[in-house]
Scaffold this motif. Structure first.
Motif, short mmCIF file in Angstrom:
data_model
loop_
_atom_site.label_atom_id
_atom_site.label_comp_id
_atom_site.label_asym_id
_atom_site.label_seq_id
_atom_site.Cartn_x
_atom_site.Cartn_y
_atom_site.Cartn_z
N ARG A 195 26.92 67.25 34.11
CA ARG A 195 27.92 67.12 35.18
C ARG A 195 27.92 65.73 35.79
O ARG A 195 26.89 65.12 35.95
CB ARG A 195 27.63 68.16 36.27
CG ARG A 195 28.66 68.20 37.38
CD ARG A 195 28.42 69.39 38.25
NE ARG A 195 29.40 69.47 39.33
CZ ARG A 195 29.55 70.49 40.14
NH1 ARG A 195 28.78 71.56 39.97
NH2 ARG A 195 30.45 70.49 41.08
N ASP A 196 29.10 65.27 36.07
CA ASP A 196 29.35 63.99 36.72
C ASP A 196 29.20 62.80 35.78
O ASP A 196 29.16 61.65 36.24
CB ASP A 196 28.44 63.78 37.94
CG ASP A 196 28.66 64.85 39.00
OD1 ASP A 196 29.79 65.41 39.02
OD2 ASP A 196 27.71 65.12 39.75
N GLY B 148 29.33 57.40 35.07
CA GLY B 148 29.53 58.44 36.08
C GLY B 148 31.01 58.58 36.42
O GLY B 148 31.78 57.64 36.38
N TYR C 260 32.36 59.17 39.33
CA TYR C 260 32.76 58.55 40.61
C TYR C 260 32.03 57.25 40.85
O TYR C 260 31.82 56.82 41.96
CB TYR C 260 32.47 59.53 41.77
CG TYR C 260 33.04 60.91 41.49
CD1 TYR C 260 34.43 61.10 41.49
CD2 TYR C 260 32.19 61.97 41.19
CE1 TYR C 260 34.95 62.36 41.21
CE2 TYR C 260 32.72 63.23 40.92
CZ TYR C 260 34.10 63.42 40.93
OH TYR C 260 34.62 64.62 40.67
N ASP D 290 38.97 71.16 40.84
CA ASP D 290 37.52 71.33 40.64
C ASP D 290 37.20 72.80 40.58
O ASP D 290 37.79 73.62 41.27
CB ASP D 290 36.75 70.67 41.77
CG ASP D 290 36.86 69.16 41.69
OD1 ASP D 290 36.55 68.51 42.68
OD2 ASP D 290 37.21 68.65 40.59
#
Length: 684
Positions: free
Chosen positions: A513-514, A523, A525, A628
């Motif tokens: 995740r991410d 990543g 973000y 999301d």
């Protein structure tokens, strides 16, 4: 012994008294030699009866009969040796009429000691043997049919002298003690009776012929060997006296000369002649040894040998023939051996053959008959292999006598050991008996240990302890969490399950995740370094533009609220038919399920397909919501007739919008209705 006699009539006019032996007597007794000519069983009732005597050579294997001509095919010459003693026309051989000579011949195939010949001639009622008058019996070593054999070369055993009207006996036994190959019955007599019949010329009508005798050197009824001489009397076995005996005197029992031999002859019977190479033709009568010396260039007891032409001078020892010296280029006792062609001077010692002046190149030895230590072959022209130890090899085969230098093998050391062998290889097989150098393995050390081995590998299998990042018995594979040519690069810690592809490090099961990207190193973000620098610069002027920012923020907020109110109704309508698709975790190496060259993974989120607005035209766009979601285990979706597989836009900055924390992608109508995509993928 009863001998019965009676009168017999020939030609019906003249009668002649002949002795006729009783039939029983003929069967049980041998004809007495006191009667020179006895006619036994001439009567028809006595045919087929034979009396005891030596071997009938006419019937032995190898005997061939022939005659000068043949009257009819039905009367062939072989009738005369078929064993049938009948004397009628059809039982006899018959020469042709109108000839100048008639002969019949028995070829014994070689010389034999003859004793007698018996002839059975044609004899029938009203056909007496009148054509048999004046015949003669000869023996010879030349054939009757040969043009070079003269009558003078024959020996005559019998000549008939009966004249007409008398006739000779139809069965006649003729003594013939001679040694010969051919027995010939011949006549030139033209019977007057044939003139009456208008038939002319000599004719022979022989019904059967028997030739009795033994092989040369034998005698008697059983053909026993002669005693004391090479030939003897065929009946008594007595050895004849040679005319080379002095005064022709000899012992009659063995033929040995009692008074010695005449000049030029020697031996017990004086039948051997002294060698013509004896000077004066004189020799010892006991053994034939030349009494005087030998003629020039001769040697031996009887001077039978010739001195070697390479004797120098051309003389030799009388007994042994040894030369006193040899011509140049020859050696040996008899000067019959040539010097080695590899003598440097071409000459050698006459007695031992040692080369004078040494040997030619590549040759060695006293006789220059062997190759030098470094050469081999029939002409010693081949050099031993430089890889033979000491350059030594067999001078015939070239095989290295002391083995090979390190690194070479086979008999001539021409094969190179594998460079992976330690301290050379097996001389015969080439196998690395001393093991392999570091980094090599296998029977012949051809195989290379893996670079993943910590140290050297096992000699036969190649197995080893692995370095960090490697695995397998031979350490030829990267560990699941390492990649690269040397397995030195670690997979990203953000790869799902921690594994990646060994060739490029792409995560096999996608990213945690991410994180996103082929190697899950980016990543979702994360701010780039360039943005941080810009932010620092912007902070310096914050105080200058604070008023402007506040004013712009207020205006922007109002505009956004107005836009949200206008789209709220549409948003509610789309949510009624939305289908939840769980994002499929993908990575950079599974591009076959996505669009070429794109990374379409969107970690930990769901895609919601809204219902197409009714007011959109064919070329207008639709809005598709990305939201999301924390439910990673969801595998269900709601079915909707309007749900389609779609293609993401290539520029999200222009075609995506954000509303209430949700991101919308702009999709063409044609993309919405497309049916050749199996899954929905959205580009970040």
């Amino acid at each position: 012994m009863a001998i019965v006699g009676r009168m017999m009539s020939y030609s019906g006019k003249t009668k002649k008294r002949l002795l006729i032996i009783d039939k029983t007597f003929c069967l049980e007794n041998t004809l007495p030699p006191s009667f020179p000519l006895l006619h036994c069983c001439s009567r028809p009732e006595c045919r087929g009866i034979s009396h005891k005597r030596s071997l009938n050579l006419s019937r032995k294997n190898g005997t061939v009969v022939s005659q000068s001509s043949t009257y009819q095919v039905a009367l062939p010459v072989r009738r005369a040796i078929d064993g049938n003693k009948g004397q009628t026309y059809e039982e006899c051989s018959h020469t042709a009429l109108g000839q100048s000579i008639a002969w019949f011949q028995v070829d014994l195939g070689g010389e034999y000691s003859l004793k007698s010949v018996t002839i059975y001639y044609r004899n029938e009622t009203n056909w007496p043997p009148y054509r048999f008058r004046q015949f003669y019996l000869d023996v010879s070593n030349g054939s009757a049919g040969s043009t070079i054999t003269l009558t003078s070369q024959r020996k005559r055993c019998y000549k008939d002298n009966i004249t007409a009207p008398a006739t000779p006996p139809a069965v006649i036994d003729i003594p013939c003690k001679e040694t010969a190959r051919y027995v010939i019955v011949e006549t030139t007599y033209d019977a007057p009776e044939d003139n009456i019949l208008k038939e002319t010329g000599p004719v022979l009508e022989i019904c059967e012929i028997e030739v009795y005798g033994c092989s040369v050197g034998r005698y008697g009824e059983s053909c026993s060997p002669c005693q004391g001489c090479s030939t003897c009397d065929i009946i008594s076995g007595a050895c004849p006296c040679s005319d080379t005996c002095v005064n022709a005197a000899c012992n009659p029992s063995n033929g040995y000369c009692t008074e010695g031999c005449i000049t030029e002859y020697w031996g017990n019977t004086c039948k051997s002649q002294c060698s013509q190479h004896c000077i004066g033709n004189m020799c010892e009568q006991g053994n034939g040894t030349c009494t005087n010396d030998c003629a020039e260039f001769r040697y031996g007891y009887t001077c039978e040998h010739q001195c070697s032409p390479q004797c120098s001078p051309r003389t030799c020892d009388r007994v042994t023939g040894a030369c006193s010296d040899c011509n140049a280029g020859y050696h040996g006792l008899f000067c019959n051996i040539t010097c080695s062609p590899y003598c440097k001077s071409g000459t050698c010692d006459a007695h031992n053959g040692h080369c004078i002046g040494g040997c030619k190149a590549n040759w060695t030895g006293n006789l220059c008959d062997k190759c030098g230590v470094y050469f081999f072959g029939p002409n010693c022209s081949n050099a031993c292999s430089v890889y033979c130890k000491g350059n030594l090899c067999n001078n015939v085969t070239g095989s290295c006598t002391d083995g090979c230098e390190i690194g070479y093998y086979k008999d001539k050391c021409k094969w190179t050991c594998n460079p992976g062998c330690k301290n050379g290889c097996n001389k015969n097989s080439g196998s690395c008996d001393n093991g392999c150098i570091d980094g090599k393995y296998g029977n012949e050390c051809y195989d290379v240990c893996s670079v993943g081995c910590i140290s050297n590998c096992e000699r036969m299998t190649g197995n080893c302890m692995c370095k960090r990042g490697w695995q397998g018995e031979k350490c030829r594979e990267c560990s699941p969490t390492f990649y690269g040519p040397s397995c030195e690069e670690e997979c990203s810690p953000h790869c799902y399950n921690g594994t990646c592809y060994v060739n490029n490090g792409s995560c096999i099961d996608g990213c945690t995740r991410d994180y996103t990207g082929d190697k899950c190193t980016q990543g979702l973000y994360e701010t780039s370094p360039e943005d941080h620098g810009t932010a620092i610069g912007a902070g310096v002027g914050t105080s200058i533009f604070v008023v402007i920012v506040v004013v712009v923020g207020v205006v922007t907020l109002r505009l956004r609220r107005k836009r949200n109110d206008s789209s709220k109704a549409q948003k509610d309508e789309r949510k009624e038919s939305k289908i939840t698709y769980e994002k499929e975790r993908t990575n950079a190496n599974r591009q076959d399920h996505s669009l070429p060259g794109k990374d379409h993974s969107l970690p930990d989120s769901h895609v919601h397909l809204g219902k197409r607005p009714e007011n959109l035209e064919t070329q207008e766009i639709g809005l598709y919501e990305i939201m999301d979601s924390g439910n990673e285990d969801s595998k269900t979706y709601e079915n909707d007739a309007n749900a389609k597989s779609v293609t993401p836009v290539t520029n999200t900055s222009n075609d995506a919008s954000e509303e209430n924390g949700n991101v919308y992608l702009v999709i063409n109508e044609s993309q919405l209705n497309s049916s050749h995509y199996d899954e929905l993928h959205v580009q970040n």
